[in-house]
Scaffold this motif. Structure first.
Motif, PDB file in Angstrom:
ATOM      1  N   THR A  32       0.853  -1.193   0.000  1.00 54.33           N
ATOM      2  CA  THR A  32       0.000   0.000   0.000  1.00 54.33           C
ATOM      3  C   THR A  32       0.891   1.246   0.000  1.00 54.33           C
ATOM      4  O   THR A  32       2.101   1.171   0.201  1.00 54.33           O
ATOM      5  N   ASN A  33       0.271   2.403  -0.222  1.00 50.98           N
ATOM      6  CA  ASN A  33       0.988   3.662  -0.051  1.00 50.98           C
ATOM      7  C   ASN A  33       1.331   3.863   1.421  1.00 50.98           C
ATOM      8  O   ASN A  33       0.632   3.382   2.316  1.00 50.98           O
ATOM      9  N   GLN A  34       2.412   4.593   1.673  1.00 51.77           N
ATOM     10  CA  GLN A  34       2.844   4.854   3.043  1.00 51.77           C
ATOM     11  C   GLN A  34       1.944   5.896   3.698  1.00 51.77           C
ATOM     12  O   GLN A  34       1.567   6.890   3.085  1.00 51.77           O
ATOM     13  N   ASN A  35       1.589   5.659   4.961  1.00 51.89           N
ATOM     14  CA  ASN A  35       0.747   6.580   5.732  1.00 51.89           C
ATOM     15  C   ASN A  35       1.304   6.671   7.147  1.00 51.89           C
ATOM     16  O   ASN A  35       1.299   5.691   7.891  1.00 51.89           O
ATOM     17  N   ASN A  36       1.810   7.857   7.510  1.00 53.32           N
ATOM     18  CA  ASN A  36       2.416   8.075   8.820  1.00 53.32           C
ATOM     19  C   ASN A  36       3.535   7.072   9.109  1.00 53.32           C
ATOM     20  O   ASN A  36       3.707   6.592  10.232  1.00 53.32           O
ATOM     21  N   GLY A  37       4.303   6.766   8.088  1.00 53.71           N
ATOM     22  CA  GLY A  37       5.433   5.857   8.235  1.00 53.71           C
ATOM     23  C   GLY A  37       5.093   4.393   8.048  1.00 53.71           C
ATOM     24  O   GLY A  37       6.003   3.562   7.934  1.00 53.71           O
ATOM     25  N   PHE A  38       3.795   4.062   8.033  1.00 53.13           N
ATOM     26  CA  PHE A  38       3.370   2.668   7.889  1.00 53.13           C
ATOM     27  C   PHE A  38       2.950   2.365   6.453  1.00 53.13           C
ATOM     28  O   PHE A  38       2.405   3.219   5.768  1.00 53.13           O
ATOM     29  N   GLU A  58       5.272  -2.616   7.201  1.00 55.28           N
ATOM     30  CA  GLU A  58       6.595  -2.024   7.350  1.00 55.28           C
ATOM     31  C   GLU A  58       6.438  -0.661   8.011  1.00 55.28           C
ATOM     32  O   GLU A  58       5.447   0.036   7.788  1.00 55.28           O
ATOM     33  N   TYR A  59       7.435  -0.294   8.824  1.00 53.16           N
ATOM     34  CA  TYR A  59       7.419   1.018   9.469  1.00 53.16           C
ATOM     35  C   TYR A  59       8.776   1.681   9.274  1.00 53.16           C
ATOM     36  O   TYR A  59       9.813   1.109   9.605  1.00 53.16           O
ATOM     37  N   GLU A  60       8.748   2.904   8.735  1.00 52.74           N
ATOM     38  CA  GLU A  60       9.981   3.629   8.471  1.00 52.74           C
ATOM     39  C   GLU A  60      10.512   4.248   9.760  1.00 52.74           C
ATOM     40  O   GLU A  60       9.878   5.114  10.360  1.00 52.74           O
ATOM     41  N   VAL A  61      11.679   3.785  10.209  1.00 56.32           N
ATOM     42  CA  VAL A  61      12.291   4.316  11.429  1.00 56.32           C
ATOM     43  C   VAL A  61      13.344   5.378  11.118  1.00 56.32           C
ATOM     44  O   VAL A  61      13.735   6.149  11.999  1.00 56.32           O
TER      45      VAL A  61
END
Length: 229
Positions: free
Chosen positions: A127-133, A183-186
């Motif tokens: 999916t598209n990224q939303n709030n890092g997720f 996935e979560y962008e850290v």
């Protein structure tokens, strides 16, 4: 030890290659590492007089590579990993099983402890990224080469542990691979990877000419944990 050293050497060589090249055929590539606790390993026997006994734990660990689609919302996912599996079968007939000649009239119990060098091959949609997720789903296959096979067996008053069963186990394992997670962008270009996955084996684990037991597949459920960088 030789196999562990060889795997370490292969991993180090692959990591050097990964750091040197971040594209394949002009497609961006992401690399990462993973460790997947496997909470369910179970053999699936086609014959009615063979029962599975419990479900063993295991682990997969290794390297991941995502070759990204041009829109960034999907990837061809592969890698290199070591997979550990363990499960037990009970043979209630004297016409099947590795020790059928010696175990006439009594049940035979076999616990196989397996290790594979495995390559997953799948398509991962995101999916598209939303709030890092962002969330992902995965569908494909895997191919594994047998590294080690050990067996505990018992029948009647006879038992033996940690017996080498390489010659009685098929050297290749293949099957269906599916999964879902997020996935979560850290940090920029650094993502935590998590989810759940299932491996449904197509091939016969036991060498049928030795066991005379028809097809025995291996099913596995795992928690997916890792990091892309």
């Amino acid at each position: 030890m030789k196999k562990v050293f060889l795997l370490g050497l292969m991993s180090a060589t692959l990591c050097l290659g990964l750091n040197a090249q971040r594209s394949v055929y002009n497609r961006d590539v992401r690399f990462g590492f993973k460790i997947d606790p496997v909470f369910a390993n179970s053999f699936r026997a086609a014959e009615n007089d063979i029962e599975r006994s419990g479900s063993g734990f295991g682990v997969n660990y290794g390297l991941m590579a995502d070759i990204l689609f041009s829109d960034g919302r999907g990837a061809f996912a592969t890698g290199l990993e070591v997979a550990h599996a363990s499960s037990e079968l009970i043979y209630s007939t004297s016409s099947r099983g590795l020790k059928r000649a010696e175990a006439a009239g009594v049940d035979q119990s076999y616990k196989l402890k397996l290790q594979y060098l495995q390559i997953p091959l799948s398509v991962k949609l995101k999916t598209n990224q939303n709030n890092g997720f962002r969330f992902w789903g995965q569908f494909g296959t895997y191919m594994g080469a047998l590294l080690k096979s050990r067996m505990d067996y018992s029948y009647g008053s006879t038992s033996e542990s940690n017996v080498n069963a390489m010659k009685n186990t098929n050297k290749v394992n293949m099957g269906l691979l599916v999964g879902a997670g997020g996935e979560y962008e850290v940090a920029p270009k650094t993502d935590l990877f998590f989810g759940i996955g299932m491996e449904n084996g197509f091939t016969d684990i036991t060498a049928n000419k030795d066991w005379k037991d028809g097809k025995v597949g291996l099913n596995r459920w795992a928690i997916r944990l890792g990091m892309f960088f």
